[in-house]
Structure formats: structure tokens, C-alpha cells
Design a protein around this motif. Structure first.
Motif, PDB file in Angstrom:
ATOM      1  N   THR A 184       0.859  -1.195   0.000  1.00 22.28           N
ATOM      2  CA  THR A 184       0.000   0.000   0.000  1.00 22.28           C
ATOM      3  C   THR A 184       0.885   1.231   0.000  1.00 22.28           C
ATOM      4  OG1 THR A 184      -0.080   0.168   2.406  1.00 22.28           O
ATOM      5  CG2 THR A 184      -1.727  -1.262   1.360  1.00 22.28           C
ATOM      6  N   ARG A 185       0.247   2.413  -0.019  1.00 23.70           N
ATOM      7  CA  ARG A 185       1.012   3.669   0.014  1.00 23.70           C
ATOM      8  C   ARG A 185       1.707   3.840   1.359  1.00 23.70           C
ATOM      9  NH1 ARG A 185      -3.835   5.876  -2.800  1.00 23.70           N
ATOM     10  NH2 ARG A 185      -3.186   6.032  -4.961  1.00 23.70           N
ATOM     11  N   GLU A 186       1.124   3.293   2.388  1.00 23.58           N
ATOM     12  CA  GLU A 186       1.683   3.439   3.727  1.00 23.58           C
ATOM     13  C   GLU A 186       2.810   2.441   4.001  1.00 23.58           C
ATOM     14  OE1 GLU A 186      -1.887   2.981   3.444  1.00 23.58           O
ATOM     15  OE2 GLU A 186      -1.975   5.147   3.171  1.00 23.58           O
ATOM     16  N   GLY A 187       2.875   1.326   3.256  1.00 21.42           N
ATOM     17  CA  GLY A 187       3.907   0.323   3.494  1.00 21.42           C
ATOM     18  C   GLY A 187       3.505  -1.030   2.932  1.00 21.42           C
ATOM     19  N   SER A 188       4.325  -1.996   3.205  1.00 18.20           N
ATOM     20  CA  SER A 188       4.069  -3.370   2.758  1.00 18.20           C
ATOM     21  C   SER A 188       3.779  -4.229   3.973  1.00 18.20           C
ATOM     22  CB  SER A 188       5.287  -3.936   2.024  1.00 18.20           C
ATOM     23  OG  SER A 188       5.464  -3.282   0.796  1.00 18.20           O
ATOM     24  N   TYR A 189       2.835  -5.143   3.805  1.00 22.13           N
ATOM     25  CA  TYR A 189       2.453  -6.048   4.871  1.00 22.13           C
ATOM     26  C   TYR A 189       2.577  -7.476   4.356  1.00 22.13           C
ATOM     27  CZ  TYR A 189       0.560  -1.703   6.610  1.00 22.13           C
ATOM     28  OH  TYR A 189       0.430  -0.418   7.020  1.00 22.13           O
ATOM     29  N   LEU A 190       3.117  -8.331   5.190  1.00 21.30           N
ATOM     30  CA  LEU A 190       3.340  -9.715   4.805  1.00 21.30           C
ATOM     31  C   LEU A 190       2.555 -10.624   5.749  1.00 21.30           C
ATOM     32  CD1 LEU A 190       5.064 -11.331   2.761  1.00 21.30           C
ATOM     33  CD2 LEU A 190       6.776 -11.557   4.555  1.00 21.30           C
ATOM     34  N   TYR A 191       1.752 -11.512   5.175  1.00 23.88           N
ATOM     35  CA  TYR A 191       0.937 -12.429   5.954  1.00 23.88           C
ATOM     36  C   TYR A 191       1.312 -13.866   5.573  1.00 23.88           C
ATOM     37  CZ  TYR A 191      -1.803  -8.252   6.747  1.00 23.88           C
ATOM     38  OH  TYR A 191      -2.194  -6.984   7.091  1.00 23.88           O
ATOM     39  N   LEU A 192       1.380 -14.711   6.568  1.00 27.54           N
ATOM     40  CA  LEU A 192       1.729 -16.113   6.355  1.00 27.54           C
ATOM     41  C   LEU A 192       0.617 -16.980   6.931  1.00 27.54           C
ATOM     42  CD1 LEU A 192       4.065 -18.063   5.463  1.00 27.54           C
ATOM     43  CD2 LEU A 192       4.705 -18.111   7.870  1.00 27.54           C
ATOM     44  N   LYS A 193       0.150 -17.945   6.122  1.00 26.59           N
ATOM     45  CA  LYS A 193      -0.897 -18.859   6.565  1.00 26.59           C
ATOM     46  C   LYS A 193      -0.447 -20.285   6.296  1.00 26.59           C
ATOM     47  CE  LYS A 193      -4.459 -15.455   5.516  1.00 26.59           C
ATOM     48  NZ  LYS A 193      -5.611 -15.127   4.678  1.00 26.59           N
ATOM     49  N   GLU A 194      -0.809 -21.176   7.202  1.00 21.92           N
ATOM     50  CA  GLU A 194      -0.428 -22.582   7.068  1.00 21.92           C
ATOM     51  C   GLU A 194      -1.482 -23.327   6.258  1.00 21.92           C
ATOM     52  OE1 GLU A 194       1.018 -26.313   9.870  1.00 21.92           O
ATOM     53  OE2 GLU A 194      -0.055 -24.648  10.780  1.00 21.92           O
ATOM     54  N   ILE A 195      -0.998 -24.163   5.334  1.00 21.26           N
ATOM     55  CA  ILE A 195      -1.878 -24.998   4.509  1.00 21.26           C
ATOM     56  C   ILE A 195      -1.600 -26.454   4.881  1.00 21.26           C
ATOM     57  CG2 ILE A 195      -2.542 -25.635   2.163  1.00 21.26           C
ATOM     58  CD1 ILE A 195      -2.986 -22.678   2.736  1.00 21.26           C
ATOM     59  N   VAL A 196      -2.658 -27.204   5.208  1.00 22.27           N
ATOM     60  CA  VAL A 196      -2.530 -28.626   5.540  1.00 22.27           C
ATOM     61  C   VAL A 196      -3.508 -29.401   4.660  1.00 22.27           C
ATOM     62  CG1 VAL A 196      -2.741 -30.370   7.353  1.00 22.27           C
ATOM     63  CG2 VAL A 196      -1.866 -28.096   7.914  1.00 22.27           C
ATOM     64  N   ASP A 197      -2.983 -30.324   3.884  1.00 25.46           N
ATOM     65  CA  ASP A 197      -3.793 -31.145   2.973  1.00 25.46           C
ATOM     66  C   ASP A 197      -4.662 -30.285   2.052  1.00 25.46           C
ATOM     67  OD1 ASP A 197      -2.799 -33.580   3.935  1.00 25.46           O
ATOM     68  OD2 ASP A 197      -4.274 -33.614   5.565  1.00 25.46           O
ATOM     69  N   GLY A 198      -4.110 -29.193   1.589  1.00 26.15           N
ATOM     70  CA  GLY A 198      -4.809 -28.331   0.643  1.00 26.15           C
ATOM     71  C   GLY A 198      -5.852 -27.430   1.253  1.00 26.15           C
ATOM     72  N   LYS A 199      -5.902 -27.357   2.604  1.00 29.83           N
ATOM     73  CA  LYS A 199      -6.910 -26.520   3.261  1.00 29.83           C
ATOM     74  C   LYS A 199      -6.225 -25.604   4.273  1.00 29.83           C
ATOM     75  CE  LYS A 199     -10.628 -29.836   2.818  1.00 29.83           C
ATOM     76  NZ  LYS A 199     -10.134 -31.103   2.403  1.00 29.83           N
ATOM     77  N   CYS A 200      -6.877 -24.481   4.522  1.00 31.20           N
ATOM     78  CA  CYS A 200      -6.363 -23.511   5.496  1.00 31.20           C
ATOM     79  C   CYS A 200      -7.453 -23.260   6.539  1.00 31.20           C
ATOM     80  CB  CYS A 200      -5.990 -22.213   4.773  1.00 31.20           C
ATOM     81  SG  CYS A 200      -5.247 -20.969   5.841  1.00 31.20           S
ATOM     82  N   GLU A 201      -7.036 -23.201   7.804  1.00 30.26           N
ATOM     83  CA  GLU A 201      -8.013 -22.949   8.873  1.00 30.26           C
ATOM     84  C   GLU A 201      -8.498 -21.505   8.846  1.00 30.26           C
ATOM     85  OE1 GLU A 201      -6.672 -24.175  12.724  1.00 30.26           O
ATOM     86  OE2 GLU A 201      -6.258 -26.217  12.054  1.00 30.26           O
ATOM     87  N   VAL A 202      -7.677 -20.611   8.321  1.00 29.73           N
ATOM     88  CA  VAL A 202      -8.038 -19.195   8.228  1.00 29.73           C
ATOM     89  C   VAL A 202      -8.652 -18.961   6.849  1.00 29.73           C
ATOM     90  CG1 VAL A 202      -7.128 -16.841   8.325  1.00 29.73           C
ATOM     91  CG2 VAL A 202      -6.076 -18.636   9.715  1.00 29.73           C
ATOM     92  N   LEU A 203      -9.645 -18.116   6.781  1.00 30.79           N
ATOM     93  CA  LEU A 203     -10.305 -17.806   5.519  1.00 30.79           C
ATOM     94  C   LEU A 203      -9.305 -17.195   4.540  1.00 30.79           C
ATOM     95  CD1 LEU A 203     -13.013 -17.723   4.000  1.00 30.79           C
ATOM     96  CD2 LEU A 203     -13.307 -15.395   4.885  1.00 30.79           C
ATOM     97  N   LEU A 204      -9.292 -17.697   3.329  1.00 28.44           N
ATOM     98  CA  LEU A 204      -8.382 -17.197   2.293  1.00 28.44           C
ATOM     99  C   LEU A 204      -9.098 -16.164   1.442  1.00 28.44           C
ATOM    100  CD1 LEU A 204      -6.779 -20.545   1.034  1.00 28.44           C
ATOM    101  CD2 LEU A 204      -5.777 -18.872   2.586  1.00 28.44           C
ATOM    102  N   GLY A 205      -8.348 -15.147   1.026  1.00 27.48           N
ATOM    103  CA  GLY A 205      -8.881 -14.171   0.079  1.00 27.48           C
ATOM    104  C   GLY A 205      -8.956 -14.806  -1.303  1.00 27.48           C
ATOM    105  N   LYS A 206      -9.637 -14.124  -2.249  1.00 34.13           N
ATOM    106  CA  LYS A 206      -9.812 -14.729  -3.574  1.00 34.13           C
ATOM    107  C   LYS A 206      -8.480 -14.922  -4.284  1.00 34.13           C
ATOM    108  CE  LYS A 206     -10.794 -10.491  -6.123  1.00 34.13           C
ATOM    109  NZ  LYS A 206     -11.665  -9.794  -7.015  1.00 34.13           N
ATOM    110  N   GLU A 207      -7.523 -13.993  -4.118  1.00 33.13           N
ATOM    111  CA  GLU A 207      -6.215 -14.139  -4.739  1.00 33.13           C
ATOM    112  C   GLU A 207      -5.448 -15.307  -4.113  1.00 33.13           C
ATOM    113  OE1 GLU A 207      -7.264 -11.238  -3.428  1.00 33.13           O
ATOM    114  OE2 GLU A 207      -7.540  -9.924  -5.175  1.00 33.13           O
TER     115      GLU A 207
END
Length: 170
Positions: free
Chosen positions: A133-156
Motif C-alpha cells: 500500500t502507500r503506507e507500506g508493505s504487509y506480509l501475511y503467512l498462513k499454514e496450509i494442511v492437505d490443501g486446506k487452510c483454517e483461516v479464511l483465504l482471500g480470492k487471490e
């Protein structure tokens, strides 16, 4: 002189029988000579084979070859074990990836944000999402197990995961 002989009853001269038997004997004699010549050549080859190379006996040669085969079998077993170990290591390495570049904010341009999915053979791995973004960069890491993620994934992120798993994305 041979009045009671059965040769008198023949319709042809008995000399023909004698001539035919002589011809057959001559052919058999030639065949015996050919067989003797071939046997002589075979004896020479057998003698040369039994002598071996550099005065080695045939038994020593066979023992040497058997020892070489045993060494090759042992080496083959070691190589198969190493390949098995490598396959186990490789199965845990990231083998699949999916990247989707996108604009996090409309009007920013350049598609500098991205979602990156890295998966192993069992579709287990990580999802990295970098939002610029204009304010900075943000990095998010999510764990994937057997093709699924416990946290909701964005469309990208979901699209990057689908690409990594080989799911048909349109």
C-alpha cells in the motif's frame, strides 16, 4: 551259377543296387570327414577356453566374476536405499507453487501485491500474501494442511492455492 537266387527275379540289373549302396557309402564318408573337421575346430576352441587368459584357470575366472556380481548387487542395494531416502526427503520439500499478482488498492497500478502458495507432495505448506500500500508493505503467512487452510483465504490466495494444487482455475 546263381539259379535259385532272388536276384534273378529282379526286373533290373543288381549292379544298380551295388552302385547305389556305393554312392550312399561315399556320401556317408564325406559327412564323417566334415564332422571330424568340425570336431577338431571345436576341440581347439574348447582347449583355448579352458586355458583362460593370462594362465588363469576357468574356475578362478568364474569365482572372480561371481565376486564382481556380488559386489554389484551390494552396491545396487546401497543405491536403492539412498534413492529411497532421497524420495522421503523430497516428499517433504516444496514441489508445487502458485503465484497470483494483484492490485491491493485500486488506482495504485503495477500489481505489486502477490499471493504465493508453496506446497509439498501432500499439498501441505504455506501461503504468503504480500500487500503493498502507500503506507507500506504487509506480509501475511498462513499454514496450509492437505490443501486446506483454517483461516479464511482471500480470492487471490485461493486462486494461488488452486494453481499450486493443479485445480482448474479460470
Amino acid at each position: 551259377m546263381l539259379e535259385n537266387s532272388m536276384l534273378n527275379d529282379l526286373l533290373f540289373d543288381p549292379a544298380y543296387i551295388i552302385a547305389a549302396l556305393g554312392a550312399i557309402t561315399f556320401i556317408l564318408l564325406i559327412m564323417v570327414i566334415v564332422c571330424l573337421v568340425k570336431l577338431g575346430g571345436l576341440k581347439k576352441r574348447y582347449k583355448k577356453f579352458m586355458e583362460g587368459n593370462d594362465a588363469k584357470s576357468l574356475e578362478e575366472l568364474i569365482q572372480s566374476e561371481v565376486a564382481d556380481i556380488k559386489n554389484l548387487q551390494d552396491e545396487d542395494t546401497k543405491i536403492e536405499d539412498e534413492i529411497s531416502n532421497m524420495n522421503q526427503v523430497i516428499s517433504g520439500c516444496y514441489q508445487k507453487k502458485g503465484v497470483v499478482k494483484y492490485d491491493a488498492l485500486t488506482g495504485m497500478g503495477g500489481q505489486v501485491s502477490f499471493a504465493l502458495a508453496m506446497l509439498d507432495q501432500k499439498n501441505t505448506g504455506i501461503m504468503v500474501n504480500s500487500i503493498h500500500t502507500r503506507e507500506g508493505s504487509y506480509l501475511y503467512l498462513k499454514e496450509i494442511v492437505d490443501g486446506k487452510c483454517e483461516v479464511l483465504l482471500g480470492k487471490e490466495e485461493q486462486k494461488a492455492l488452486d494453481i499450486a494444487m493443479g485445480v482448474n482455475t479460470k
